[in-house]
Each structure stands twice: as C-alpha cells, then as structure tokens.
Design an enzyme around this catalytic site. Structure first.
Site, PDB file in Angstrom:
ATOM      1  N   TRP A 158       0.820  -1.218   0.000  1.00  0.00           N
ATOM      2  CA  TRP A 158       0.000   0.000   0.000  1.00  0.00           C
ATOM      3  C   TRP A 158       0.847   1.258   0.000  1.00  0.00           C
ATOM      4  O   TRP A 158       0.512   2.244  -0.647  1.00  0.00           O
ATOM      5  CB  TRP A 158      -1.021  -0.025   1.147  1.00  0.00           C
ATOM      6  CG  TRP A 158      -2.077  -1.028   0.826  1.00  0.00           C
ATOM      7  CD1 TRP A 158      -2.269  -2.239   1.397  1.00  0.00           C
ATOM      8  CD2 TRP A 158      -3.063  -0.929  -0.221  1.00  0.00           C
ATOM      9  NE1 TRP A 158      -3.302  -2.902   0.785  1.00  0.00           N
ATOM     10  CE2 TRP A 158      -3.813  -2.131  -0.200  1.00  0.00           C
ATOM     11  CE3 TRP A 158      -3.382   0.040  -1.170  1.00  0.00           C
ATOM     12  CZ2 TRP A 158      -4.866  -2.373  -1.096  1.00  0.00           C
ATOM     13  CZ3 TRP A 158      -4.434  -0.201  -2.055  1.00  0.00           C
ATOM     14  CH2 TRP A 158      -5.151  -1.391  -2.017  1.00  0.00           C
TER      15      TRP A 158
ATOM     16  N   ASP B 164      -1.469   6.747   6.482  1.00  0.00           N
ATOM     17  CA  ASP B 164      -2.609   5.985   5.949  1.00  0.00           C
ATOM     18  C   ASP B 164      -2.924   4.920   6.998  1.00  0.00           C
ATOM     19  O   ASP B 164      -2.192   3.959   7.159  1.00  0.00           O
ATOM     20  CB  ASP B 164      -2.199   5.353   4.610  1.00  0.00           C
ATOM     21  CG  ASP B 164      -3.242   4.352   4.086  1.00  0.00           C
ATOM     22  OD1 ASP B 164      -4.317   4.218   4.706  1.00  0.00           O
ATOM     23  OD2 ASP B 164      -2.956   3.708   3.056  1.00  0.00           O
TER      24      ASP B 164
ATOM     25  N   LYS C  75     -12.744  -1.223   6.822  1.00  0.00           N
ATOM     26  CA  LYS C  75     -12.098  -2.289   7.605  1.00  0.00           C
ATOM     27  C   LYS C  75     -12.528  -2.200   9.057  1.00  0.00           C
ATOM     28  O   LYS C  75     -13.065  -3.150   9.621  1.00  0.00           O
ATOM     29  CB  LYS C  75     -10.591  -2.218   7.461  1.00  0.00           C
ATOM     30  CG  LYS C  75     -10.172  -2.528   6.027  1.00  0.00           C
ATOM     31  CD  LYS C  75      -8.933  -1.823   5.645  1.00  0.00           C
ATOM     32  CE  LYS C  75      -8.711  -1.740   4.168  1.00  0.00           C
ATOM     33  NZ  LYS C  75      -8.853  -2.954   3.396  1.00  0.00           N
TER      34      LYS C  75
HETATM   35  N1  PMP Z   1      -4.429   1.744   2.146  1.00  0.00           N
HETATM   36  C1  PMP Z   1      -4.497   0.582   2.794  1.00  0.00           C
HETATM   37  C2  PMP Z   1      -3.558   0.337   3.927  1.00  0.00           C
HETATM   38  C3  PMP Z   1      -5.445  -0.383   2.409  1.00  0.00           C
HETATM   39  O1  PMP Z   1      -5.503  -1.553   3.054  1.00  0.00           O
HETATM   40  C4  PMP Z   1      -6.330  -0.094   1.353  1.00  0.00           C
HETATM   41  C5  PMP Z   1      -7.420  -1.047   0.920  1.00  0.00           C
HETATM   42  N2  PMP Z   1      -7.202  -2.364   1.097  1.00  0.00           N
HETATM   43  C6  PMP Z   1      -6.200   1.122   0.688  1.00  0.00           C
HETATM   44  C7  PMP Z   1      -5.252   2.027   1.111  1.00  0.00           C
HETATM   45  C8  PMP Z   1      -7.070   1.466  -0.484  1.00  0.00           C
HETATM   46  O2  PMP Z   1      -8.325   1.745  -0.021  1.00  0.00           O
HETATM   47  P1  PMP Z   1      -9.572   2.008  -0.999  1.00  0.00           P
HETATM   48  O3  PMP Z   1      -9.911   0.696  -1.616  1.00  0.00           O
HETATM   49  O4  PMP Z   1     -10.599   2.525  -0.047  1.00  0.00           O
HETATM   50  O5  PMP Z   1      -9.156   3.016  -1.987  1.00  0.00           O
END
Ligand code: PMP
Length: 375
Positions: free
Chosen positions: A102, A187, A211
């Site tokens: 990520w 994040d 989550k």
């Molecule tokens: N950052 C992290 C740490 C994630 O786990 C995720 C989604 N799994 C995201 C960003 C992306 O999130 P979204 O699908 O809401 O754009």
C-alpha cells in the site's frame, strides 16, 4: 440466520449490534417515516446523525482543536493522489516511507501527481528486500531509520500494511518516527481506531472506513487545520481539502448511509469502553493468533519480524500451497471465512479488526492447533 465468522480484509466484519440497529431503523429513521438513505443530506434528521458521527470520532480520539474530522470519498486510493496535489507546492518535495504494497501505491500516485503539478517525491526509507516476485516486506523501520528531509512538505507512512501484515507502533521499538517540523501523514486504513493515538503528532491521518469502522464509500480524515489552510488553490475545488473543511463535509452529497453506519459502529465502540478497551481486546486476539502460529513452528511460519507483527492482519504460511488451500476449505466448512491471503503474496491472512469477536479467534486458534497436528 447463520452468520459466519468473518475474517475478511475489507470490506470486513461489522459489529452485530451496529447492523441490528441499522435493521431496526432501516425503514423508519429517527421517526421520520423514511430510511436514512431517503433523507436529504441537508435535512435535520440526517445532519444530526452526521454531526454525531463526527462528535464520536472527536471524543474517541480526543481530537484537539487544532485538527478537524472530515468525511471524503474516492477511497484511500484517491487520497494517495489528493494529498500530494494539496500539499506539495511547486518546486517542493514530499517524503515517503515504504513498508509494503500500500505504501508502494501511495508513492506511485504521488509521483504522478507531483509530476503533473511541479513537485517531487523522495523515498525516505524502504524496508523492502528483493525484486519482482521475490520482493518482501517483513518489518516497520525503527524511528531512527527514518529521517525527514529539511523542508519536506510532509512525510507519509502506512501505519498498517494490510497485505504484508506489517504494522507500526505495536511495539515501542517500532514507534511512529518523529519528524520535527515536517508534518507526519499516516494511511491508517486498516488500523484506524484499533487503539488510541496522539492526534497532535500527525498532520493528517486518513482511513477508508471499510475495515474498522463502517462500510466502503467513506474515507475519514483527521487533519490539522494548518495543513488544510496551506493547501494549494490551483487544483480543482473538489480536490481541495478546504472544500469539505469549509462545508462540514457537506459540500456535495456525502455517502449518507455509510456515515450513518459509522455512527452506529462508533457508538458500539464507545459502549464497549472506547479505545483503551478496544486496544486490550485486539492485543489479546493477536496474542492468541501469534501464539497458535509460534506453538507449531514446523507447520506455521509468520514472515513478519516480531516487533512489527500486525495486530489487525495476521499473515502466515503453511508448508505448501496445497496445505493452505485445504486450510481455507476446512475452516470454511466450520463457518470461518475470508482466510485466504492476498493474491499477490499467497498464504493465509486473518484479519482481526475491531468487530471480530475474541471467541472467533479462540475457535480459529483451536482449529489451527488441530490442523497442524493432523499435518
Ligand atoms: N491503504 C491501505 C492500507 C489499504 O488496506 C487499502 C485497501 N485495502 C487502501 C489504502 C485502499 O483503499 P480504498 O480501496 O478505499 O481506496
């Protein structure tokens, strides 16, 4: 009704009382004769719920007056682009810490956004080793490994890598780095509200709701007013952080049902004793899971270094892929779902977010012991 034990990585399990409350209020919200989804986002019934969700976030996290809580859309992924768009001035640069998939995505988007708007991105620290298919991430850096550049617009990190199971600040030796005058941005999509944080140490924390705190479609930002103020004005208004900030996150139509569900989840969380109680519950759950892994070292292997092992996403391998497939299948037959690791890394991943009940974890750990014994 046969609800499963849901270990999905996100969207993920929601607390049953929050869902039951939604069911009760579904057709007739706040005695208004309609569902919350049918309300105007400018009506007083919806606004009360919107305000309550913001107030609960402020209360649970003890958000200081220097910061505000915003609801935005586009997922955490959109913020990967929006953060540099707002905060890297022409000729400026932002620092990134890379600890998994990520944070890699966050840097890649920041590179594109800054290339478009006249800025730059620097990787201040990466813990990745190997290349291509062999690339692995097994730890968060110690604070001393991370040095923000003088004058950097901000330093960005991913507090919990959902795919690699690597988390900051679970162990004191992997605390969030100090960044001096450079704003720290995290994040927290997959570990928001698992425990209390000192908001004043961050310029911005953000999290997709799906989550730990609600359904998909809403992103929560806790952001310093100073950063909002500094944001660029030469980008479209809809991308400027001042737009939701100046309009109480009601500039355009927000995802009203998602925010309503966040209200339900947070009032459940508060009722359980707030973030200190949630932290104790989550640490205990993680202790049980890592205990089950470490009790069978010849069968289960967690690749993540002990100090960085995620409390939210517990990843491990079995001796072979066929064993992993069988594990997932047999667990499913017992009502335990969502255990398959992310397709990019394989293995098993147990997501043990706030709503995951300790009893489910105990049952899973017992199953792990039994499965390892059978071999
Ligand atoms: N950052 C992290 C740490 C994630 O786990 C995720 C989604 N799994 C995201 C960003 C992306 O999130 P979204 O699908 O809401 O754009």
């Amino acid at each position: 009704m046969n609800r499963v034990k849901n270990f999905n990585a996100g969207p993920a399990a929601l607390p049953l009382p929050a869902l039951e409350r939604a069911r009760e209020e579904f057709l007739d919200f706040a005695r208004s004769g309609m569902s919350v989804m049918e309300h105007s986002h400018r009506g007083k019934e919806y606004e009360a719920c919107h305000d309550e969700a913001i107030a609960l976030l402020k209360e649970l996290l003890a958000v200081p007056d220097t910061h505000e809580v915003l609801f935005v859309q586009g997922g955490a992924s959109q913020l990967f682009a929006q953060i540099p768009m707002n905060l890297v001035p022409k000729g400026g640069s932002a620092d990134y810490v890379v600890t998994g998939a990520w944070s890699e995505k966050a840097v890649a988007e920041a590179r594109l956004a800054t290339a478009m708007l006249g800025g730059a991105v620097r990787v201040a620290c990466t813990t990745g080793t190997g290349e291509g298919k062999e690339k692995s991430y097994v730890r968060a850096p110690a604070p001393g490994e991370v040095k923000a550049a003088d004058g950097a617009a901000y330093l960005h990190l991913t507090s919990n890598e959902t795919i690699h199971g690597v988390e900051f600040d679970v162990d004191a030796s992997r605390a969030f780095p100090g960044t001096g005058a450079v704003p720290l941005i995290a994040d927290m999509s997959s570990d928001f509200l698992w425990k209390k944080i000192d908001v004043s140490k961050f310029g911005l924390v953000y999290a997709g709701a799906q989550k730990n705190i609600g359904p998909s479609g809403v992103v929560v930002m806790v952001v310093s007013k100073a950063l909002v103020e500094q944001g660029r004005k030469d980008i479209p208004k809809i991308f400027q952080f001042r737009t939701p900030a100046e309009n109480k996150s009601l500039y355009n139509t927000p995802p009203t049902f998602g925010i309503y569900m966040i209200r339900n989840v947070l009032s459940w969380l508060k009722g359980l004793g707030g973030l200190p109680a949630m932290e104790a519950r989550n640490r205990k759950k993680a202790g049980v899971l890592y205990g089950a892994i470490d009790a069978n070292p010849a069968f289960y292997k967690c690749p993540v270094e002990k100090q960085s092992r995620s409390v939210m996403n517990v990843v491990f391998r079995l001796p072979g892929e066929a064993d992993e497939e069988r594990f997932v299948k047999e667990a499913k037959a017992r009502g335990m779902v969502g255990l398959k690791g992310h397709r990019s890394v394989g293995g098993i991943r147990v997501s043990a977010y706030n709503a995951v009940e300790p009893a489910w974890i105990d049952e899973l750990a017992a199953f792990m012991g039994e499965f390892a014994r059978k071999g």
